[in-house]
Motif scaffolding. Structure first.
Motif, PDB file in Angstrom:
ATOM      1  N   MET B   1      21.875 -33.669 -24.761  1.00 52.94           N
ATOM      2  CA  MET B   1      20.821 -33.376 -23.782  1.00 52.94           C
ATOM      3  C   MET B   1      19.444 -33.648 -24.383  1.00 52.94           C
ATOM      4  N   MET B   2      18.563 -34.233 -23.576  1.00 55.42           N
ATOM      5  CA  MET B   2      17.290 -34.700 -24.089  1.00 55.42           C
ATOM      6  C   MET B   2      16.446 -33.574 -24.700  1.00 55.42           C
ATOM      7  N   LEU B   3      16.362 -32.434 -24.016  1.00 56.63           N
ATOM      8  CA  LEU B   3      15.525 -31.361 -24.551  1.00 56.63           C
ATOM      9  C   LEU B   3      15.984 -30.950 -25.951  1.00 56.63           C
ATOM     10  N   HIS B   4      17.307 -30.912 -26.140  1.00 59.54           N
ATOM     11  CA  HIS B   4      17.825 -30.531 -27.457  1.00 59.54           C
ATOM     12  C   HIS B   4      17.447 -31.563 -28.517  1.00 59.54           C
ATOM     13  N   ASP B   5      17.567 -32.843 -28.151  1.00 59.28           N
ATOM     14  CA  ASP B   5      17.164 -33.896 -29.094  1.00 59.28           C
ATOM     15  C   ASP B   5      15.693 -33.741 -29.466  1.00 59.28           C
ATOM     16  N   HIS B   6      14.886 -33.480 -28.467  1.00 58.85           N
ATOM     17  CA  HIS B   6      13.460 -33.329 -28.727  1.00 58.85           C
ATOM     18  C   HIS B   6      13.191 -32.131 -29.633  1.00 58.85           C
ATOM     19  N   LEU B   7      13.901 -31.030 -29.385  1.00 63.87           N
ATOM     20  CA  LEU B   7      13.702 -29.859 -30.247  1.00 63.87           C
ATOM     21  C   LEU B   7      14.088 -30.174 -31.686  1.00 63.87           C
ATOM     22  N   GLY B   8      15.114 -31.005 -31.863  1.00 63.02           N
ATOM     23  CA  GLY B   8      15.501 -31.416 -33.210  1.00 63.02           C
ATOM     24  C   GLY B   8      14.386 -32.183 -33.904  1.00 63.02           C
ATOM     25  N   LEU B   9      13.758 -33.090 -33.164  1.00 63.52           N
ATOM     26  CA  LEU B   9      12.650 -33.866 -33.737  1.00 63.52           C
ATOM     27  C   LEU B   9      11.452 -32.968 -34.041  1.00 63.52           C
ATOM     28  N   ILE B  10      11.184 -32.047 -33.135  1.00 69.20           N
ATOM     29  CA  ILE B  10      10.036 -31.144 -33.318  1.00 69.20           C
ATOM     30  C   ILE B  10      10.268 -30.235 -34.527  1.00 69.20           C
ATOM     31  N   GLN B  11      11.496 -29.736 -34.631  1.00 71.14           N
ATOM     32  CA  GLN B  11      11.849 -28.894 -35.779  1.00 71.14           C
ATOM     33  C   GLN B  11      11.643 -29.652 -37.091  1.00 71.14           C
ATOM     34  N   VAL B 273      -2.158 -24.487 -48.593  1.00 68.59           N
ATOM     35  CA  VAL B 273      -1.626 -25.857 -48.459  1.00 68.59           C
ATOM     36  C   VAL B 273      -0.459 -25.917 -47.478  1.00 68.59           C
ATOM     37  N   GLY B 274       0.100 -24.766 -47.192  1.00 71.96           N
ATOM     38  CA  GLY B 274       1.191 -24.729 -46.226  1.00 71.96           C
ATOM     39  C   GLY B 274       1.172 -23.382 -45.550  1.00 71.96           C
ATOM     40  N   SER B 275       1.304 -23.376 -44.232  1.00 72.73           N
ATOM     41  CA  SER B 275       1.228 -22.114 -43.503  1.00 72.73           C
ATOM     42  C   SER B 275       1.976 -22.252 -42.199  1.00 72.73           C
ATOM     43  N   ASN B 276       2.216 -21.117 -41.597  1.00 70.48           N
ATOM     44  CA  ASN B 276       2.850 -21.116 -40.285  1.00 70.48           C
ATOM     45  C   ASN B 276       2.083 -21.990 -39.312  1.00 70.48           C
ATOM     46  N   ARG B 277       0.747 -21.918 -39.389  1.00 66.65           N
ATOM     47  CA  ARG B 277      -0.039 -22.685 -38.422  1.00 66.65           C
ATOM     48  C   ARG B 277       0.113 -24.181 -38.643  1.00 66.65           C
ATOM     49  N   LEU B 278       0.218 -24.616 -39.893  1.00 62.61           N
ATOM     50  CA  LEU B 278       0.422 -26.047 -40.142  1.00 62.61           C
ATOM     51  C   LEU B 278       1.755 -26.498 -39.540  1.00 62.61           C
ATOM     52  N   ALA B 279       2.783 -25.671 -39.694  1.00 58.34           N
ATOM     53  CA  ALA B 279       4.083 -26.013 -39.107  1.00 58.34           C
ATOM     54  C   ALA B 279       3.981 -26.035 -37.576  1.00 58.34           C
ATOM     55  N   ALA B 280       3.311 -25.038 -37.027  1.00 54.36           N
ATOM     56  CA  ALA B 280       3.181 -24.955 -35.570  1.00 54.36           C
ATOM     57  C   ALA B 280       2.354 -26.120 -35.032  1.00 54.36           C
ATOM     58  N   GLN B 281       1.296 -26.474 -35.747  1.00 57.19           N
ATOM     59  CA  GLN B 281       0.474 -27.612 -35.308  1.00 57.19           C
ATOM     60  C   GLN B 281       1.265 -28.917 -35.353  1.00 57.19           C
ATOM     61  N   ALA B 282       2.102 -29.050 -36.380  1.00 59.52           N
ATOM     62  CA  ALA B 282       2.935 -30.249 -36.479  1.00 59.52           C
ATOM     63  C   ALA B 282       3.928 -30.300 -35.325  1.00 59.52           C
ATOM     64  N   ALA B 283       4.452 -29.132 -34.937  1.00 56.79           N
ATOM     65  CA  ALA B 283       5.363 -29.071 -33.792  1.00 56.79           C
ATOM     66  C   ALA B 283       4.636 -29.523 -32.522  1.00 56.79           C
ATOM     67  N   ALA B 287       5.502 -32.813 -30.286  1.00 55.48           N
ATOM     68  CA  ALA B 287       5.794 -32.656 -28.856  1.00 55.48           C
ATOM     69  C   ALA B 287       4.885 -33.554 -28.017  1.00 55.48           C
ATOM     70  N   ARG B 288       3.619 -33.634 -28.410  1.00 50.32           N
ATOM     71  CA  ARG B 288       2.692 -34.509 -27.664  1.00 50.32           C
ATOM     72  C   ARG B 288       3.132 -35.959 -27.786  1.00 50.32           C
ATOM     73  N   ARG B 289       3.570 -36.342 -29.004  1.00 48.89           N
ATOM     74  CA  ARG B 289       4.055 -37.701 -29.208  1.00 48.89           C
ATOM     75  C   ARG B 289       5.251 -37.984 -28.287  1.00 48.89           C
ATOM     76  N   LEU B 290       6.048 -36.951 -28.031  1.00 49.18           N
ATOM     77  CA  LEU B 290       7.230 -37.105 -27.180  1.00 49.18           C
ATOM     78  C   LEU B 290       6.877 -37.018 -25.693  1.00 49.18           C
ATOM     79  N   GLY B 291       5.602 -36.804 -25.388  1.00 51.37           N
ATOM     80  CA  GLY B 291       5.173 -36.828 -23.994  1.00 51.37           C
ATOM     81  C   GLY B 291       4.984 -35.472 -23.341  1.00 51.37           C
ATOM     82  N   TYR B 292       5.077 -34.393 -24.118  1.00 45.43           N
ATOM     83  CA  TYR B 292       4.913 -33.059 -23.541  1.00 45.43           C
ATOM     84  C   TYR B 292       3.435 -32.654 -23.488  1.00 45.43           C
TER      85      TYR B 292
END
Lengths: 442, 442
Positions: B1-11, B273-283, B287-292
């Motif tokens: 399913m597409m949403l699951h694939d996208h979540l894998g990429l986002i993760q 150098v690494g934080s929850n926010r950096l991970a969240a921003q990358a997510a 997601a934006r790259r994937l069109g969300y």
């Protein structure tokens, strides 16, 4: 303090947007001999009567708004509202005004429901039916089927609630024991065109749930209703008339509620004229006018009040630290309805409990304030509508001799918030679109 | 399913953004004889040594990244990580690698802390101190003051936790019983310039809390620490060395931890150098790259996991019904750390419990999926990092013989999610920046 002043303005704007009288008038105008109702035009040239059925806590102002718009076309109908809510009405004598029991239905409501059914049975294509629905309609207009006593309907409701049935399951059963709910008003009103103007008190505005869905298709069946009783181990011996009625329905001896696609809905228009989202959107608009970066998060909020408070505080922290999800001056608005699992012995309501928990989670933070409001003006069994708290509330409470953590543990938000002047006392607002919360990060 | 694939990429994108090795390398580059560390330039012309102190579960890859960048300048130092985390390291012999106890400190950690203190006592202005901090540092490098035993430090910690002290109160006391925390590393490292590259495992990235703040000013005092013991009714008889040490501090016989403005911090640079926010921003970016239409809600999330799940589901409902707060295809990301109040006897973790509760709240909804992830790869006492659920998960679980509501009541999310293939098993990720949740509404 500026944030408090702004919350006052935002609160007023939100309540104004869902005030029943203007809400109805926005969707009902008369130009010469045409009544524009929502998106439909009703020519009154060949109209014999306009039948107004107004039910709910806001029935009187909604009916008054309709009367004031309709003008000289003959109006007849029934206005059923909660005891005390029709004390000073100025409705015409052609509308029968009934004050009925709520939340426990009574004989007055039964009589009103009977009158509604009788009146709708007389409709012709030259009648126009205007339904005006607001919170409390299900209890105010109880319509058990002929072979079901009101006490049976109450007994099955209580049994299902005790057994842990969902509201959806409860409604499926009750619609199959009733004469007006589950789309049956739409069927009764035929062949007259029907417009229902609805002030929604249910999160998400589901037409088949609000007021038990008198003009909405019912996807559930007698078979569904029977299965639900079985699922929760209710036995025939305890509810013989209920079981007999459902069995007769399954056997085809009683008509089903009208389903999606039923011709009964061909000439029916359901219009939400007031809702939590309208109030929340008005709050957002007012906040933007005041210069805030405002965002409507959701109007489906649910969850334990004190935990939703933590989430709300987390949003405040992110806005302050990083401008997530919007930069300060930030305004975040949500709507919905939280719940309180009562463990203590104190006095409060879901909005007051949420406010107290948020005050603790936001303690010490400057330039942040939260409004938590029950839009009907009554939060829990208290005289308050909710509260406004900020980063100093917890400290002020301690200075006044209160322990905020202990008060929260005892579900005792009301006297604490009262002691620090944080309570909102609006009195009854005349409307009810659940709760809204407005967070300001200055 | 597409949403699951996208979540894998986002993760994957989120975890990549906080991988310790590249995180350090992003902030450390050498051009000819100048080391660019974060925003500072360290000329190596007159540098005698670069002292690397790496502590935490990610100490080995962080130290390796530094070594690979620094080149031919002499490096010395200590790398303290959790037992098993240095098994295959290729660090130079000039770095002393210690595997120490976590979460319970042990003798190896005590020895390492002593070595760090001794090494920092030898610094000159021609040394450069590079501190590399990650989750677990406090336990891995226990540094009780000379007159305090490690067991005393543990005893006061446990007593305060049992009495209900906050993490802030706990830290205030511990900093005043320790030799390295509360800014004392900064003082010891003088006169060498210090840069701390920090992989934050604390919500909100407070420098004085992460790793007990070795290079951050400590606003608390011996008086504060004494008052906290009194507040929670701890008595001298039970903790005589602790009370004696604090009394000596209050009397001025032992130096205070360095306060804000202390000259010890004049040449200190703390860099996340690494934080929850950096991970969240990358997510969000992925997601934006994937069109969300993607929105970062907050990185301060807290609250009971099952209630936060309801809020998350409320956001999904609002996005679907009204495009609040963003229109579908919508992606909402939050970070932080929820809690689980254990009432049942099942197996799970905060992210798995959140996922199961969300699956129930979203049941039947198409085109919605949620990822709940512990970024270190270990969610509670299980082999899973979290889960991906959607509107069909609850139904699939029932088909597999599970009762999702009962499983949630029993805190038993793990086997249910395993049965429907919803678990995420990443293995240890080598990083830890708390949890993230990603909601997709397609």
């Amino acid at each position: 303090m500026m944030l408090h002043d702004h919350l006052g303005l935002i609160q007023a704007a939100a309540l104004r947007a869902v005030d029943p009288y203007p809400a109805v008038q926005r969707h009902l105008t008369r130009v010469e001999n045409t009544l524009h109702v929502a998106n439909a035009d009703w020519s009154l040239d060949d109209a014999t009567r306009i039948i107004v059925i107004a039910v709910g806590k806001a029935a009187v102002p909604m009916a008054q708004a309709a009367v004031d718009r309709i003008g000289d076309t003959p109006i007849t109908g029934i206005v059923a509202t909660k005891v005390g809510h029709a004390a000073h009405h100025t409705l015409p004598e052609t509308l029968r005004v009934v004050e009925a029991g709520h939340p426990v239905p009574d004989a007055a409501g039964l009589t009103a429901a009977q009158a509604v059914a009788s009146l709708l049975a007389t409709t012709t294509a030259r009648d126009r039916v205007l339904l005006l629905l607001s919170g409390g309609a299900s209890a105010l207009l109880p319509s058990p089927a002929e072979d079901i006593a009101l006490t049976d309907l109450q007994a099955v409701t209580e049994s299902l609630l005790r057994a842990g049935a969902t509201i959806g399951e409860l409604n499926a059963v009750r619609k199959h024991l009733s004469r007006l709910s589950g789309g049956q008003v739409a069927r009764l009103a035929q062949p007259a065109p029907v417009i229902a103007l609805i002030l929604s008190d249910v999160v998400g505005d589901p037409l088949d749930v609000i007021a038990s869905g008198p003009t909405a298709p019912d996807p559930t069946t007698y078979v569904t209703a029977q299965a639900i009783l079985t699922r929760y181990n209710l036995v025939e011996e305890m509810l013989p008339t209920v079981f007999a009625h459902l069995a007769a329905g399954v056997a085809g001896h009683i008509a089903e509620t009208p389903k999606p696609g039923d011709p009964a809905f061909a000439n029916v228009n359901n219009v939400i004229v007031g809702s939590n989202r309208l109030a929340a959107q008005a709050a957002v608009a007012e906040a933007r006018r005041l210069g805030y970066n405002a965002l409507l998060l959701t109007t489906f909020m649910e969850g334990e009040a004190r935990e939703v408070a933590k989430v709300t505080a987390a949003l405040a922290k992110g806005a302050r630290a990083h401008g997530d999800p919007v930069k300060p001056p930030a305004c975040l608005v949500w709507g919905g309805e939280t719940t309180v699992t009562v463990r203590g012995r104190g006095k409060g309501g879901r909005n007051q409990e949420l406010a107290l928990a948020a005050a603790l989670a936001l303690e010490g933070r400057p330039d942040v304030a939260l409004l938590a409001l029950a839009t009907d003006g009554t939060d829990g069994p208290t005289d308050a509508a909710g509260a406004i708290v900020d980063g100093r509330t917890a400290e002020l409470a301690r200075a006044a001799g209160w322990d905020p953590t202990a008060a929260l543990a005892d579900n005792n938000a009301h006297p604490l918030l009262d002691a620090v002047g944080a309570l909102l006392r609006t009195g009854p607002t005349g409307t009810n679109v659940n709760d809204i919360a407005v967070l300001l990060v200055g």
